[in-house]
Design a protein around this motif. Structure first.
Motif, PDB file in Angstrom:
ATOM      1  N   SER A  47      -1.286  34.970  47.017  1.00  0.00           N
ATOM      2  CA  SER A  47       0.157  35.227  46.981  1.00  0.00           C
ATOM      3  C   SER A  47       1.027  34.167  47.672  1.00  0.00           C
ATOM      4  CB  SER A  47       0.494  36.628  47.511  1.00  0.00           C
ATOM      5  OG  SER A  47       0.178  36.711  48.876  1.00  0.00           O
ATOM      6  N   PRO A  48       0.564  33.482  48.750  1.00  0.00           N
ATOM      7  CA  PRO A  48       1.435  32.454  49.334  1.00  0.00           C
ATOM      8  C   PRO A  48       1.842  31.362  48.343  1.00  0.00           C
ATOM      9  CG  PRO A  48      -0.311  32.970  50.879  1.00  0.00           C
ATOM     10  CD  PRO A  48      -0.648  33.679  49.611  1.00  0.00           C
ATOM     11  N   LEU A  50       3.219  31.843  45.728  1.00  0.00           N
ATOM     12  CA  LEU A  50       4.489  32.285  45.149  1.00  0.00           C
ATOM     13  C   LEU A  50       5.662  32.022  46.090  1.00  0.00           C
ATOM     14  CD1 LEU A  50       3.193  35.659  43.681  1.00  0.00           C
ATOM     15  CD2 LEU A  50       3.699  33.569  42.408  1.00  0.00           C
TER      16      LEU A  50
ATOM     17  N   LYS B  79      -2.955  46.627  54.514  1.00  0.00           N
ATOM     18  CA  LYS B  79      -3.763  45.665  53.771  1.00  0.00           C
ATOM     19  C   LYS B  79      -2.973  44.503  53.190  1.00  0.00           C
ATOM     20  CE  LYS B  79      -7.462  48.839  52.553  1.00  0.00           C
ATOM     21  NZ  LYS B  79      -8.017  49.688  51.487  1.00  0.00           N
ATOM     22  N   ILE B  83       6.227  42.108  50.637  1.00  0.00           N
ATOM     23  CA  ILE B  83       6.809  41.122  49.731  1.00  0.00           C
ATOM     24  C   ILE B  83       5.719  40.448  48.902  1.00  0.00           C
ATOM     25  CG2 ILE B  83       6.903  39.177  51.390  1.00  0.00           C
ATOM     26  CD1 ILE B  83       9.513  40.120  48.670  1.00  0.00           C
ATOM     27  N   ALA B  84       4.532  40.256  49.502  1.00  0.00           N
ATOM     28  CA  ALA B  84       3.433  39.655  48.739  1.00  0.00           C
ATOM     29  C   ALA B  84       2.992  40.610  47.626  1.00  0.00           C
ATOM     30  CB  ALA B  84       2.264  39.323  49.657  1.00  0.00           C
ATOM     31  N   VAL B  88       3.256  39.591  43.719  1.00  0.00           N
ATOM     32  CA  VAL B  88       2.086  39.548  42.835  1.00  0.00           C
ATOM     33  C   VAL B  88       2.302  40.442  41.610  1.00  0.00           C
ATOM     34  CG1 VAL B  88      -0.355  40.166  42.644  1.00  0.00           C
ATOM     35  CG2 VAL B  88       0.434  38.835  44.593  1.00  0.00           C
ATOM     36  N   GLU B 130       1.510  30.960  56.121  1.00  0.00           N
ATOM     37  CA  GLU B 130       0.364  31.402  55.328  1.00  0.00           C
ATOM     38  C   GLU B 130       0.149  30.434  54.183  1.00  0.00           C
ATOM     39  OE1 GLU B 130      -0.292  36.191  55.721  1.00  0.00           O
ATOM     40  OE2 GLU B 130       0.518  35.378  53.866  1.00  0.00           O
ATOM     41  N   LEU B 188     -10.491  30.638  54.289  1.00  0.00           N
ATOM     42  CA  LEU B 188      -9.390  31.498  54.704  1.00  0.00           C
ATOM     43  C   LEU B 188      -9.808  32.517  55.751  1.00  0.00           C
ATOM     44  CD1 LEU B 188      -7.664  32.105  51.259  1.00  0.00           C
ATOM     45  CD2 LEU B 188      -6.706  30.858  53.201  1.00  0.00           C
ATOM     46  N   GLU B 189     -11.117  32.828  55.756  1.00  0.00           N
ATOM     47  CA  GLU B 189     -11.561  33.835  56.725  1.00  0.00           C
ATOM     48  C   GLU B 189     -11.994  33.229  58.036  1.00  0.00           C
ATOM     49  OE1 GLU B 189     -14.386  36.286  54.686  1.00  0.00           O
ATOM     50  OE2 GLU B 189     -12.795  37.362  53.639  1.00  0.00           O
TER      51      GLU B 189
END
Lengths: 244, 190
Positions: A47-48, A50, B79, B83-84, B88, B130, B188-189
């Motif tokens: 999502s980032p 976007l 979770k 906004i994300a 999406v 992010e 990312l983790e």
């Protein structure tokens, strides 16, 4: 292997699966909460991307269409849930609440969306902590084509005016906005241009007057405003400020 | 202060939006209007960017908010950021519509919308925290894998198109993407 499952989830979230593979993943999504979780995690990771996309305000006319579509959707689900033995009273109340709200919501959403986009000319910096909720007035008058929405923004101590329609540009004449509080004495807020939304700073002395039930009025005056400091021309729109 | 791996920083705005979405889930109409006011520019921007057509973007935005009204209860504030989640949804609806248009149309539009010389999406997403993390992890992938993952997400390009763009067999593109996804997840983790 959970790696394989995670890859499948990632491919699904990217939209890379097609045909039978995609159908199978969709069935799995509905049936398997772990798979659904994995897909959701991938969506969150992507999502980032976007963030970079430039925001664009949609046309104001779109909101009423969305409201209508949502009200229809509520009705459709209400009849479904009714027949399945759902709580009819709650659902009916929900639809009624939606319908009752839609007029105010339209004006509010339209005026707020615009005021968020307007650059303030003289609005002072917000004072913390923020005070009361915004107030909205829908302004119109019998026999007049003028329609305006005025929103009082307490955080920035300003009034945002959206002249929605019906303000003609007449050479030598202008439209002046007045605040008429409980004592009945009009106070000038300034001139309103046809077609252009404006943010007008509310002078400190008038801030106390900005409360619910106060009247706003728009009158036709000479181009620079009334020479007397009080309305001299016809009132083409009025409205009362209401809590949102 | 170091955040533990996988923790999200939630801004006050993000928290309030999640609360509003929760109210929408309970059928609160005024919360829905509030949500629209606060998020419609962002979502419309996404629809417009992907579809390139005002008319289609408007219809897609409408479909998106109807879906939000119906599915708000599925949003889990623990979770995802509100906004994300919304962004999406808008992206998914837009890609679906783009694909219904037909492959030829999608190709042409994609080429028009990403002219040479403009900053790439990777440059722009570095602006957000992010986004910076994602950008860094995508950079760490093999170049064609990173580029293909980005094209799949932002343009809806599927495997056959990605393979054709890079001039490789379908099987090769699939292994690039699959390896790329695992490396991305690992990065990312961290």
């Amino acid at each position: 292997m959970s790696d394989d499952l995670d890859i499948l989830a990632g491919e699904y979230a990217l939209g890379l699966l097609e045909g039978e593979a995609r159908d199978a993943a969709e069935r799995r999504l509905a049936a398997d909460p772990d798979f659904a979780d994995r897909v959701a995690r991938w969506s969150g990771r992507f999502s980032p991307m976007l963030e970079a996309i430039e925001p664009a305000p949609p046309p104001p006319a779109l909101w009423p269409r969305i409201e209508a579509a949502i009200a229809e959707s509520s009705q459709a689900s209400a009849s479904f849930e009714t027949s399945a033995g759902g709580n009819v009273h709650q659902l009916r109340r929900r639809i009624a609440m939606w319908r009752g709200y839609s007029v105010a919501a339209t004006a509010l959403a339209a005026s707020l969306a615009l005021f968020l986009a307007i650059r303030p000319d003289t609005a002072p910096a917000p004072v913390s902590p923020p005070a009361a909720a915004p107030l909205v007035a829908m302004m119109s008058a019998e026999g007049s084509a003028a329609r305006l929405v005025a929103t009082f923004d307490p955080d920035r101590r300003s009034l945002v005016i959206i002249p929605a329609s019906g303000l003609d540009h007449v050479p030598g004449r202008g439209h002046q906005l007045w605040l008429i509080p409980a004592d009945g004495k009009p106070r000038s807020m300034g001139m309103v241009e046809p077609g252009a939304p404006r943010r007008m700073a509310v002078p400190p002395a008038m801030l106390d007057e900005m409360e619910a039930e106060v009247t706003l009025a728009l009158s036709v005056e000479p181009a620079g405003g009334s020479p007397t400091g009080l309305p001299t021309g016809p009132v083409v729109a009025t409205g009362k400020l209401h809590r949102t | 202060m170091d955040q533990p791996a996988g923790a999200r920083i939630v801004s006050e705005d993000g928290r309030r939006l999640a609360v509003t979405l929760g109210a929408v889930a309970r059928g609160d109409a005024s919360a829905m209007a509030d949500l629209y006011t606060r998020t419609s520019a962002k979502l419309f921007g996404i629809c417009l960017h992907i579809l390139g057509s005002e008319a289609e973007a408007e219809e897609t935005l409408q479909e998106t908010y109807v879906l939000v009204w119906r599915k708000a209860a599925a949003f889990d504030a623990g979770k995802a950021s509100a906004i994300a989640w919304l962004a999406v949804l808008a992206r998914n609806k837009s890609i679906d519509r783009l694909r219904r248009r037909g492959p030829a149309a999608a190709d042409l539009d994609a080429a028009d919308r990403i002219p040479d010389g403009r900053p790439s999406a990777l440059d722009l997403i570095e602006q957000e925290q992010e986004g910076r993390r994602l950008a860094a992890c995508l950079e760490g992938l093999e170049e064609r894998a990173g580029r293909s993952i980005r094209s799949a997400f932002l343009e809806g390009a599927a495997y056959p198109e990605l393979a054709e763009r890079e001039g490789v067999p379908l099987g090769t593109m699939k292994s690039w993407i699959r390896r790329g996804l695992l490396r991305l997840r690992e990065c990312l983790e961290r």
